[in-house]
Each structure stands twice: as structure tokens, then as C-alpha cells.
Scaffold this motif. Structure first.
Motif, PDB file in Angstrom:
ATOM      1  N   GLY A  46      11.656  13.120  11.219  1.00 58.28           N
ATOM      2  CA  GLY A  46      11.713  14.561  11.360  1.00 58.28           C
ATOM      3  C   GLY A  46      11.026  14.958  12.648  1.00 58.28           C
ATOM      4  O   GLY A  46      10.730  14.119  13.489  1.00 58.28           O
ATOM      5  N   THR A  47      10.788  16.226  12.780  1.00 54.53           N
ATOM      6  CA  THR A  47      10.071  16.725  13.951  1.00 54.53           C
ATOM      7  C   THR A  47       8.721  17.231  13.480  1.00 54.53           C
ATOM      8  O   THR A  47       8.651  17.970  12.501  1.00 54.53           O
ATOM      9  N   GLY A  48       7.683  16.813  14.134  1.00 59.04           N
ATOM     10  CA  GLY A  48       6.349  17.226  13.721  1.00 59.04           C
ATOM     11  C   GLY A  48       5.576  17.824  14.876  1.00 59.04           C
ATOM     12  O   GLY A  48       5.973  17.726  16.036  1.00 59.04           O
ATOM     13  N   MET A  49       4.485  18.450  14.545  1.00 63.07           N
ATOM     14  CA  MET A  49       3.565  19.014  15.537  1.00 63.07           C
ATOM     15  C   MET A  49       2.164  18.612  15.131  1.00 63.07           C
ATOM     16  O   MET A  49       1.872  18.482  13.937  1.00 63.07           O
ATOM     17  N   PHE A  50       1.315  18.410  16.079  1.00 61.93           N
ATOM     18  CA  PHE A  50      -0.056  18.078  15.711  1.00 61.93           C
ATOM     19  C   PHE A  50      -1.035  18.478  16.798  1.00 61.93           C
ATOM     20  O   PHE A  50      -0.664  18.635  17.955  1.00 61.93           O
ATOM     21  N   LEU A 105       6.767   2.931  14.677  1.00 62.74           N
ATOM     22  CA  LEU A 105       6.553   2.708  13.241  1.00 62.74           C
ATOM     23  C   LEU A 105       7.621   3.365  12.374  1.00 62.74           C
ATOM     24  O   LEU A 105       7.590   3.239  11.151  1.00 62.74           O
ATOM     25  N   GLN A 106       8.563   4.054  13.016  1.00 62.72           N
ATOM     26  CA  GLN A 106       9.565   4.756  12.218  1.00 62.72           C
ATOM     27  C   GLN A 106      10.425   3.779  11.406  1.00 62.72           C
ATOM     28  O   GLN A 106      10.771   4.053  10.254  1.00 62.72           O
ATOM     29  N   LEU A 107      10.713   2.618  11.972  1.00 65.72           N
ATOM     30  CA  LEU A 107      11.505   1.622  11.234  1.00 65.72           C
ATOM     31  C   LEU A 107      10.751   1.134   9.999  1.00 65.72           C
ATOM     32  O   LEU A 107      11.346   0.878   8.956  1.00 65.72           O
ATOM     33  N   PHE A 108       9.435   0.985  10.144  1.00 61.94           N
ATOM     34  CA  PHE A 108       8.603   0.560   9.000  1.00 61.94           C
ATOM     35  C   PHE A 108       8.711   1.591   7.874  1.00 61.94           C
ATOM     36  O   PHE A 108       9.006   1.244   6.726  1.00 61.94           O
ATOM     37  N   TYR A 109       8.509   2.867   8.200  1.00 62.97           N
ATOM     38  CA  TYR A 109       8.498   3.891   7.143  1.00 62.97           C
ATOM     39  C   TYR A 109       9.892   4.135   6.570  1.00 62.97           C
ATOM     40  O   TYR A 109      10.022   4.549   5.412  1.00 62.97           O
ATOM     41  N   GLU A 110      10.918   3.896   7.362  1.00 60.63           N
ATOM     42  CA  GLU A 110      12.277   4.111   6.840  1.00 60.63           C
ATOM     43  C   GLU A 110      12.600   3.165   5.688  1.00 60.63           C
ATOM     44  O   GLU A 110      13.488   3.444   4.881  1.00 60.63           O
ATOM     45  N   LYS A 111      11.860   2.068   5.580  1.00 62.43           N
ATOM     46  CA  LYS A 111      12.068   1.141   4.460  1.00 62.43           C
ATOM     47  C   LYS A 111      11.775   1.809   3.116  1.00 62.43           C
ATOM     48  O   LYS A 111      12.164   1.305   2.071  1.00 62.43           O
ATOM     49  N   PHE A 112      11.024   2.922   3.161  1.00 61.27           N
ATOM     50  CA  PHE A 112      10.612   3.590   1.920  1.00 61.27           C
ATOM     51  C   PHE A 112      11.356   4.916   1.721  1.00 61.27           C
ATOM     52  O   PHE A 112      10.873   5.802   1.010  1.00 61.27           O
ATOM     53  N   LEU A 169       0.839  -1.208   0.000  1.00 65.27           N
ATOM     54  CA  LEU A 169       0.000   0.000   0.000  1.00 65.27           C
ATOM     55  C   LEU A 169       0.870   1.252   0.000  1.00 65.27           C
ATOM     56  O   LEU A 169       0.607   2.202  -0.753  1.00 65.27           O
ATOM     57  N   VAL A 170       1.901   1.274   0.839  1.00 61.60           N
ATOM     58  CA  VAL A 170       2.781   2.457   0.898  1.00 61.60           C
ATOM     59  C   VAL A 170       3.509   2.625  -0.438  1.00 61.60           C
ATOM     60  O   VAL A 170       3.565   3.734  -0.990  1.00 61.60           O
ATOM     61  N   GLU A 171       4.034   1.546  -0.973  1.00 63.29           N
ATOM     62  CA  GLU A 171       4.765   1.651  -2.253  1.00 63.29           C
ATOM     63  C   GLU A 171       3.860   2.186  -3.360  1.00 63.29           C
ATOM     64  O   GLU A 171       4.270   3.043  -4.145  1.00 63.29           O
ATOM     65  N   LYS A 172       2.639   1.670  -3.418  1.00 65.09           N
ATOM     66  CA  LYS A 172       1.728   2.102  -4.467  1.00 65.09           C
ATOM     67  C   LYS A 172       1.311   3.559  -4.268  1.00 65.09           C
ATOM     68  O   LYS A 172       1.182   4.319  -5.234  1.00 65.09           O
ATOM     69  N   MET A 173       1.124   3.968  -3.024  1.00 65.39           N
ATOM     70  CA  MET A 173       0.768   5.366  -2.776  1.00 65.39           C
ATOM     71  C   MET A 173       1.946   6.280  -3.115  1.00 65.39           C
ATOM     72  O   MET A 173       1.767   7.329  -3.755  1.00 65.39           O
ATOM     73  N   LEU A 174       3.153   5.920  -2.705  1.00 66.75           N
ATOM     74  CA  LEU A 174       4.309   6.777  -3.011  1.00 66.75           C
ATOM     75  C   LEU A 174       4.505   6.891  -4.524  1.00 66.75           C
ATOM     76  O   LEU A 174       4.910   7.952  -5.024  1.00 66.75           O
ATOM     77  N   ALA A 175       4.192   5.847  -5.261  1.00 64.61           N
ATOM     78  CA  ALA A 175       4.285   5.922  -6.729  1.00 64.61           C
ATOM     79  C   ALA A 175       3.273   6.943  -7.268  1.00 64.61           C
ATOM     80  O   ALA A 175       3.585   7.698  -8.197  1.00 64.61           O
TER      81      ALA A 175
END
Ligand SMILES: CC(C)(COP(=O)(O)OP(=O)(O)OC[C@H]1O[C@@H](n2cnc3c(N)ncnc32)[C@H](O)[C@@H]1OP(=O)(O)O)[C@@H](O)C(=O)NCCC(=O)NCCS
Length: 140
Positions: free
Chosen positions: A122-126, A110-117, A88-94
Motif C-alpha cells: 500500500g502507500t504509507g506515510m511516516f 521486505l515486501q516479498l517477505f510480507y506478501e507471503k502472509f 513470529l509473523v504467523e503467530k502474531m497475525l493469529a
């Protein structure tokens, strides 16, 4: 098990969207889930071709010029660890490869999961309005 990946929620019904938002205190209903899928600029849905049910999804919203944001990604628990989230991530990034910036927020585990792509830490705010976790109030 055969999984089909599709790029639109047209033709999908709320009945095909059960079991998502695991762990959310006040989750969106399947009907609200369908609405947000239809309103997103990009979606990728993973559909179990046997049951017809959606078993994973990812959404993106964009300004159609520079920026895209990925708010939601989920694979149903029974279908996890079968490379569906990665697909799903690969197809969305495409789909988003033309944008200057593609951002998302995630928990530290989940940072290790996303680093695969090649998505970098980074630093975020929400801000979160937990009273509206199930969706915005409808006008009128
Ligand atoms: C995160 C999630 C989408 C991953 O989906 P999945 O289909 O189980 O993951 P995949 O099978 O595609 O995993 C792909 C790779 O990432 C790894 N991975 C999966 N989840 C991971 C995690 N939480 N942390 C680190 N690595 C992870 C897998 O081990 C696999 O590694 P490999 O390619 O070396 O074999 C899924 O666990 C989920 O829906 N979680 C709940 C909702 C959520 O947290 N969404 C993200 C919000 S930011």
C-alpha cells in the motif's frame, strides 16, 4: 537448536535481550527494549531454550477495536533464514485475526517477505524523530 515461542515479556530480563536493533545509529538499550515489549499490546518472543536468550521478537499495538499496528520485527543475524521470522509473523497475525485492519511499514526489499502472509502493498506515510531513536525521554 530448540526455539520456544512465548506471548509475554513477563519474567524476561534485559540480559536476555542483547544484539537487537542491528544497524540502528542510536539503538534502544536492552532495558528500554524490555520496557517496550512489556508495554506492547501483543508480543511474540522466540527464545533459544539452550541459552535462554530472546533471539527474535515481534510487537503489536492496538486500539482493541478495529486497528492493530506492527511496529517491530527482528531476528538476530545468527538465527536468520531458519523460518523464525515467518513463525513470529504467523503467530502474531493469529493473535490479531479479529481486527479489521493490521498495518505495518517496511522497506521495499521486505515486501516479498510480507506478501507471503497475504499482507498487501500500500502507500504509507511516516514521521521519524531520530533524536529519540533510543526511546522517549523519561519525565521527572
Ligand atoms: C526480516 C526478518 C525478520 C526475516 O526473518 P528470518 O527468520 O530470517 O526469515 P525466515 O527464515 O522466517 O524467512 C521466511 C521466508 O521469507 C523469506 N525471506 C526472508 N527475508 C526476506 C527478505 N528480506 N525478502 C524476501 N524474502 C525474505 C525467506 O527466504 C523464507 O522463504 P521460504 O518460506 O520460501 O523459505 C530478518 O531478516 C530480520 O530480522 N531482518 C532485520 C530486521 C528487519 O528488517 N525487520 C523487519 C522490519 S519491517
Amino acid at each position: 537448536m530448540a526455539i520456544e515461542y512465548i506471548y509475554s515479556a513477563e519474567g524476561i530480563t534485559a540480559n536476555q535481550l542483547h544484539g537487537f536493533f542491528v544497524g540502528w545509529t542510536n539503538p534502544p538499550s536492552p532495558e528500554t527494549h524490555l520496557e517496550l515489549l512489556k508495554n506492547s499490546d501483543e508480543v511474540v518472543l522466540a527464545v533459544d531454550t539452550e541459552s535462554g536468550n530472546v533471539i527474535g521478537f515481534i510487537t503489536a499495538i492496538t486500539d482493541n477495536v478495529l486497528a492493530a499496528y506492527i511496529p517491530l520485527l527482528e531476528v538476530l543475524p545468527d538465527y536468520q533464514n531458519q523460518q523464525i521470522g515467518k513463525t513470529l509473523v504467523e503467530k502474531m497475525l493469529a493473535r490479531l485475526r479479529d481486527f479489521y485492519m493490521v498495518d505495518l511499514l517496511c522497506d521495499a526489499d521486505l515486501q516479498l517477505f510480507y506478501e507471503k502472509f497475504d499482507i498487501r502493498r500500500g502507500t504509507g506515510m511516516f514521521f521519524r524523530n531520530y533524536d529519540r531513536q533510543a526511546g522517549r525521554l523519561k519525565e521527572g
